[in-house]
Design a protein around this motif. Sequence first.
Motif, PDB file in Angstrom:
ATOM      1  N   PRO A   1      48.438  39.005  25.352  1.00  0.00           N
ATOM      2  CA  PRO A   1      47.249  39.795  25.687  1.00  0.00           C
ATOM      3  C   PRO A   1      45.952  39.255  25.111  1.00  0.00           C
ATOM      4  O   PRO A   1      44.872  39.514  25.647  1.00  0.00           O
ATOM      5  CB  PRO A   1      47.576  41.189  25.136  1.00  0.00           C
TER       6      PRO A   1
ATOM      7  N   ASN B   1      50.668  33.598  29.804  1.00  0.00           N
ATOM      8  CA  ASN B   1      49.397  34.037  30.364  1.00  0.00           C
ATOM      9  C   ASN B   1      49.048  35.415  29.818  1.00  0.00           C
ATOM     10  O   ASN B   1      49.699  35.915  28.900  1.00  0.00           O
ATOM     11  CB  ASN B   1      49.438  34.024  31.901  1.00  0.00           C
TER      12      ASN B   1
ATOM     13  N   ASP C   1      49.625  38.253  30.768  1.00  0.00           N
ATOM     14  CA  ASP C   1      50.655  39.282  30.877  1.00  0.00           C
ATOM     15  C   ASP C   1      51.605  39.301  29.685  1.00  0.00           C
ATOM     16  O   ASP C   1      52.195  40.344  29.384  1.00  0.00           O
ATOM     17  CB  ASP C   1      51.445  39.107  32.176  1.00  0.00           C
ATOM     18  N   ASN C   2      51.798  38.155  29.023  1.00  0.00           N
ATOM     19  CA  ASN C   2      52.688  38.142  27.853  1.00  0.00           C
ATOM     20  C   ASN C   2      51.993  37.666  26.572  1.00  0.00           C
ATOM     21  O   ASN C   2      52.625  37.588  25.525  1.00  0.00           O
ATOM     22  CB  ASN C   2      53.953  37.313  28.119  1.00  0.00           C
TER      23      ASN C   2
ATOM     24  N   ASN D   1      44.998  34.009  34.150  1.00  0.00           N
ATOM     25  CA  ASN D   1      45.973  34.437  35.144  1.00  0.00           C
ATOM     26  C   ASN D   1      45.823  33.554  36.383  1.00  0.00           C
ATOM     27  O   ASN D   1      45.253  33.969  37.387  1.00  0.00           O
ATOM     28  CB  ASN D   1      45.753  35.914  35.498  1.00  0.00           C
TER      29      ASN D   1
ATOM     30  N   ASN E   1      47.569  47.389  28.117  1.00  0.00           N
ATOM     31  CA  ASN E   1      48.461  47.744  29.224  1.00  0.00           C
ATOM     32  C   ASN E   1      48.024  49.088  29.780  1.00  0.00           C
ATOM     33  O   ASN E   1      48.375  50.143  29.257  1.00  0.00           O
ATOM     34  CB  ASN E   1      49.911  47.804  28.760  1.00  0.00           C
TER      35      ASN E   1
ATOM     36  N   LYS F   1      41.744  42.706  32.787  1.00  0.00           N
ATOM     37  CA  LYS F   1      42.464  43.727  32.027  1.00  0.00           C
ATOM     38  C   LYS F   1      41.484  44.555  31.191  1.00  0.00           C
ATOM     39  O   LYS F   1      40.440  44.056  30.777  1.00  0.00           O
ATOM     40  CB  LYS F   1      43.476  43.070  31.087  1.00  0.00           C
TER      41      LYS F   1
ATOM     42  N   ASN G   1      43.138  37.467  27.319  1.00  0.00           N
ATOM     43  CA  ASN G   1      42.233  38.162  28.230  1.00  0.00           C
ATOM     44  C   ASN G   1      40.787  37.726  28.010  1.00  0.00           C
ATOM     45  O   ASN G   1      40.290  37.703  26.877  1.00  0.00           O
ATOM     46  CB  ASN G   1      42.350  39.680  28.016  1.00  0.00           C
TER      47      ASN G   1
ATOM     48  N   SER H   1      48.336  50.126  33.141  1.00  0.00           N
ATOM     49  CA  SER H   1      48.813  50.198  34.522  1.00  0.00           C
ATOM     50  C   SER H   1      48.799  51.616  35.062  1.00  0.00           C
ATOM     51  O   SER H   1      48.748  51.830  36.280  1.00  0.00           O
ATOM     52  CB  SER H   1      50.231  49.623  34.608  1.00  0.00           C
TER      53      SER H   1
END
Length: 222
Positions: free
Chosen positions: A89, A84, A86-87, A180, A37, A48, A92, A39
């Motif tokens: 990781p 996906n 986002d939940n 994603n 994460n 990511k 990736n 961001s």
Amino acid sequence: MKIVFGFLATIILIVSLAPFSYASDPSPLQDFCVALNASAVPVFVNGKFCKNPNMVVADDFYFSGLNKPGNTSNAVGSNVTAVNVDNLPGLNTLGISAVRIDYKPNGLNPPHTHPRATEILVVLEGTLFVGFVTSNPGNKLFTKYLNPGDVFVFPEGLIHFQLNVGKTNAIAFAGLSSQNPGVITIAKAVFGSEPTIDPNVLAMAFQVEMNMIDSLLQAQSD
């Protein structure tokens, strides 16, 4: 002879690379690249950032909850629970994700596309009417009634839908060929964009009166 050999080598190289050129996501260059994460980092990448492999734990590859029904108390009577990057990781760079879709009777997963993924759908409970539309200029519609155990594929990027035509709730699971895949719901994108598409453009595109466009725009904003 060298020219012929060079030509054949080029053809072999192109053929060998062809499958990769059609892949939705890049192939991984290591065992895994658990998403970090990041961001707050002012750098943008197509995917990511990787977590330090020494800090990776089993939970990075784990998701719990697809056994729970989604809330279908909404305007379309369906709910999509997505798994996906986002939940989960650990997905990736692996080029795959999954969803659970719940439908109440007459529930609809509205016409939409996944711009980065092909979808393979498996029905667990209920009866679904599904279909997809090919691209221009043909726009051919392919449809099928699906029962428990049936499988249907929606090609990457094409508009598709599912409708529960049974008298009971329906459940389906799907796999998608991207970590994603993205979702573009057609009605929401066209009539619910921010800012709104010029109503004159929409009226001309759909060949309808302006008052109908105004009603559709209002419905999406409610």
